[in-house]
Motif scaffolding. Sequence first.
Motif, PDB file in Angstrom:
ATOM      1  N   ARG A 117       7.646 -26.684   2.167  1.00 48.55           N
ATOM      2  CA  ARG A 117       8.132 -25.352   3.526  1.00 48.55           C
ATOM      3  C   ARG A 117       7.373 -25.492   5.244  1.00 48.55           C
ATOM      4  N   ASP A 118       8.054 -24.746   6.214  1.00 46.80           N
ATOM      5  CA  ASP A 118       7.480 -25.077   7.402  1.00 46.80           C
ATOM      6  C   ASP A 118       6.391 -24.304   7.867  1.00 46.80           C
ATOM      7  N   SER A 119       5.386 -24.486   7.672  1.00 43.29           N
ATOM      8  CA  SER A 119       3.811 -24.253   7.474  1.00 43.29           C
ATOM      9  C   SER A 119       4.072 -23.461   9.102  1.00 43.29           C
ATOM     10  N   ARG A 120       5.582 -23.520  10.025  1.00 45.96           N
ATOM     11  CA  ARG A 120       4.908 -22.460  10.957  1.00 45.96           C
ATOM     12  C   ARG A 120       5.703 -21.198  10.739  1.00 45.96           C
ATOM     13  N   LEU A 121       6.625 -21.188   9.765  1.00 48.31           N
ATOM     14  CA  LEU A 121       7.093 -19.739   9.016  1.00 48.31           C
ATOM     15  C   LEU A 121       7.030 -18.837   8.237  1.00 48.31           C
ATOM     16  N   MET A 122       5.898 -18.586   7.820  1.00 47.45           N
ATOM     17  CA  MET A 122       4.787 -17.712   7.205  1.00 47.45           C
ATOM     18  C   MET A 122       5.880 -16.512   6.641  1.00 47.45           C
ATOM     19  N   THR A 123       5.937 -16.914   5.293  1.00 44.59           N
ATOM     20  CA  THR A 123       6.511 -16.310   4.302  1.00 44.59           C
ATOM     21  C   THR A 123       5.665 -14.681   4.268  1.00 44.59           C
ATOM     22  N   ALA A 124       6.433 -14.012   3.720  1.00 38.11           N
ATOM     23  CA  ALA A 124       5.525 -12.207   3.609  1.00 38.11           C
ATOM     24  C   ALA A 124       4.638 -12.325   2.235  1.00 38.11           C
ATOM     25  N   VAL A 125       4.876 -13.260   1.145  1.00 40.50           N
ATOM     26  CA  VAL A 125       3.766 -13.922   0.534  1.00 40.50           C
ATOM     27  C   VAL A 125       2.616 -13.757   0.518  1.00 40.50           C
ATOM     28  N   GLY A 126       1.160 -13.518   1.364  1.00 45.88           N
ATOM     29  CA  GLY A 126       0.263 -14.027   1.587  1.00 45.88           C
ATOM     30  C   GLY A 126      -0.946 -13.523   0.339  1.00 45.88           C
ATOM     31  N   PRO A 127      -2.078 -14.079   1.318  1.00 40.15           N
ATOM     32  CA  PRO A 127      -3.462 -14.622   0.095  1.00 40.15           C
ATOM     33  C   PRO A 127      -3.875 -13.490   0.158  1.00 40.15           C
ATOM     34  N   LEU A 128      -3.546 -12.332   0.445  1.00 39.04           N
ATOM     35  CA  LEU A 128      -3.740 -10.869   0.003  1.00 39.04           C
ATOM     36  C   LEU A 128      -3.555 -10.004  -1.627  1.00 39.04           C
ATOM     37  N   SER A 129      -4.926 -10.014  -1.738  1.00 40.33           N
ATOM     38  CA  SER A 129      -4.826  -9.511  -3.236  1.00 40.33           C
ATOM     39  C   SER A 129      -4.280  -8.253  -2.749  1.00 40.33           C
ATOM     40  N   ALA A 130      -3.962  -7.089  -3.832  1.00 41.53           N
ATOM     41  CA  ALA A 130      -3.397  -5.758  -3.318  1.00 41.53           C
ATOM     42  C   ALA A 130      -4.610  -5.106  -2.725  1.00 41.53           C
ATOM     43  N   GLU A 131      -5.769  -5.293  -3.847  1.00 35.80           N
ATOM     44  CA  GLU A 131      -6.627  -4.148  -2.893  1.00 35.80           C
ATOM     45  C   GLU A 131      -7.336  -4.942  -1.691  1.00 35.80           C
ATOM     46  N   GLN A 132      -7.301  -5.869  -1.768  1.00 32.79           N
ATOM     47  CA  GLN A 132      -7.868  -6.604  -0.418  1.00 32.79           C
ATOM     48  C   GLN A 132      -6.619  -6.557   0.673  1.00 32.79           C
ATOM     49  N   LEU A 133      -5.771  -6.306   0.739  1.00 35.60           N
ATOM     50  CA  LEU A 133      -4.232  -5.847   1.157  1.00 35.60           C
ATOM     51  C   LEU A 133      -4.348  -3.705   1.559  1.00 35.60           C
ATOM     52  N   ARG A 134      -5.292  -3.387   0.775  1.00 31.90           N
ATOM     53  CA  ARG A 134      -5.534  -1.915   0.736  1.00 31.90           C
ATOM     54  C   ARG A 134      -6.486  -1.355   1.326  1.00 31.90           C
ATOM     55  N   LEU A 135      -7.511  -2.225   1.499  1.00 31.01           N
ATOM     56  CA  LEU A 135      -8.699  -2.333   2.395  1.00 31.01           C
ATOM     57  C   LEU A 135      -8.945  -2.380   3.781  1.00 31.01           C
ATOM     58  N   ILE A 136      -7.533  -3.372   3.923  1.00 32.00           N
ATOM     59  CA  ILE A 136      -7.519  -4.167   5.636  1.00 32.00           C
ATOM     60  C   ILE A 136      -6.522  -3.151   6.280  1.00 32.00           C
ATOM     61  N   ASP A 137      -5.611  -2.690   5.345  1.00 36.57           N
ATOM     62  CA  ASP A 137      -4.940  -1.349   6.070  1.00 36.57           C
ATOM     63  C   ASP A 137      -4.853  -0.117   6.562  1.00 36.57           C
ATOM     64  N   ALA A 138      -6.193  -0.371   5.404  1.00 35.70           N
ATOM     65  CA  ALA A 138      -6.549   1.277   5.643  1.00 35.70           C
ATOM     66  C   ALA A 138      -7.444   0.671   6.916  1.00 35.70           C
ATOM     67  N   PHE A 139      -8.760  -0.052   6.475  1.00 36.02           N
ATOM     68  CA  PHE A 139      -9.394  -0.156   7.734  1.00 36.02           C
ATOM     69  C   PHE A 139      -8.652  -0.183   9.611  1.00 36.02           C
ATOM     70  N   TRP A 140      -7.455  -0.636   9.734  1.00 37.41           N
ATOM     71  CA  TRP A 140      -6.671  -1.161  10.896  1.00 37.41           C
ATOM     72  C   TRP A 140      -6.081   0.832  10.993  1.00 37.41           C
ATOM     73  N   ARG A 141      -5.916   0.648  10.051  1.00 35.47           N
ATOM     74  CA  ARG A 141      -4.902   3.153   9.678  1.00 35.47           C
ATOM     75  C   ARG A 141      -6.137   3.759  10.830  1.00 35.47           C
ATOM     76  N   ALA A 142      -7.306   3.455  10.127  1.00 29.93           N
ATOM     77  CA  ALA A 142      -8.407   4.138  10.443  1.00 29.93           C
ATOM     78  C   ALA A 142      -9.084   3.668  12.098  1.00 29.93           C
ATOM     79  N   ALA A 143      -9.268   2.211  11.888  1.00 30.61           N
ATOM     80  CA  ALA A 143      -8.781   2.677  13.697  1.00 30.61           C
ATOM     81  C   ALA A 143      -7.837   2.740  14.945  1.00 30.61           C
ATOM     82  N   ASN A 144      -6.877   2.782  14.274  1.00 24.21           N
ATOM     83  CA  ASN A 144      -5.494   3.408  14.867  1.00 24.21           C
ATOM     84  C   ASN A 144      -5.381   4.317  14.929  1.00 24.21           C
ATOM     85  N   TYR A 145      -6.246   5.379  14.359  1.00 30.33           N
ATOM     86  CA  TYR A 145      -6.731   7.303  14.046  1.00 30.33           C
ATOM     87  C   TYR A 145      -7.931   6.742  15.280  1.00 30.33           C
ATOM     88  N   LEU A 146      -8.726   6.262  15.260  1.00 33.67           N
ATOM     89  CA  LEU A 146      -9.867   6.463  16.227  1.00 33.67           C
ATOM     90  C   LEU A 146      -9.260   6.166  17.649  1.00 33.67           C
TER      91      LEU A 146
END
Length: 324
Positions: free
Chosen positions: A1-30
């Motif tokens: 595939r064209d490396s410039r067009l990334m798909t929604a399937v990424g390198p984050l595991s379910a737990e990594q995705l949960r944690l990074i989203d939680a950090f992001w949402r906490a930063a948005n709240y603060l």
Amino acid sequence: RDSRLMTAVGPLSAEQLRLIDAFWRAANYLTVGQIYLRANPLLREPLKSEHIKTRLLGHWGTCPGLNLIYAHCNRIIREQRTKMLLVCGPGHGGPGIVANAYLEGTYTERYPQITLDYDGLSLLCKQFSWPRGIPSHVSPDCPGSLHEGGELGYCLLHAYGAALDNRDLIVCCVVGDGEAETGPCATSWHSNKFVNPVRDGAVLPVLHLNGAKIGGATLLSRLPRAELESLMIGYGHEPVFVEGDDPMTVHQLMASALDHCVTRINAIWSAARTRPASEAVRPRWPMIVLRTPKGWTGPKEVDGAIVEGTFRAHQVPAGNCKKD
């Protein structure tokens, strides 16, 4: 595939995705807490007028994107032990950067009175844009700050200055689409031509297109993708596009893009530092084009006017909330 067009399937595991989203949402709240609140930062009691600052001053619109970039850069640093610096061109997003520094503990290291508990959080929110507190922009008060926002146009210059003669350093430089319209910034894109991958670090620009500046739409956000891609290629970059408004999808896209860009930078360094000088070539450096809504995750409408994704999200949406 064209490396410039990334798909929604990424390198984050379910737990990594949960944690990074939680950090992001906490930063948005603060971020929101600093702009609006003088007390009751965790809403332990129903929100009252006296909990809200009398004068609301700050910039919400750029902060969700900045918080996203900050969280994902931290992942790269932690997982890959990458030597990385963040230069924040949209320095008016001060509450976002302060929020991230607080969440990771850096802010408390510098200011022990801003503790990682309810009392410290209360002071963090109260001091923002407050007499004898801290400014609304990324200022010298912010730990690690070397670029103060407000006078737009110089983020890439500062980023390249940090990378030159600083071997193995990656400087992630966030360029807002409003700043991208300034003359100094337009010229600064050519700074990559002065980078020697044998002895210098690298700058990884992130062009953040949220669609609007303080009073209207931005030019680069309205360009068709093919035209924008051609512009960045002409500047000497290999653009990777990350676009969307679904947080989980964007997290995976951003993780994929950063992994790709860091791998590419390491490959450029390795090739330049192992081949003879007679075979030296000027590389095409990677960059990211991040397109997310201005004021992402904030109010969609206020008093019948569309806010998210428009110039109305630039500063303080719902500015009359103390009285309304």
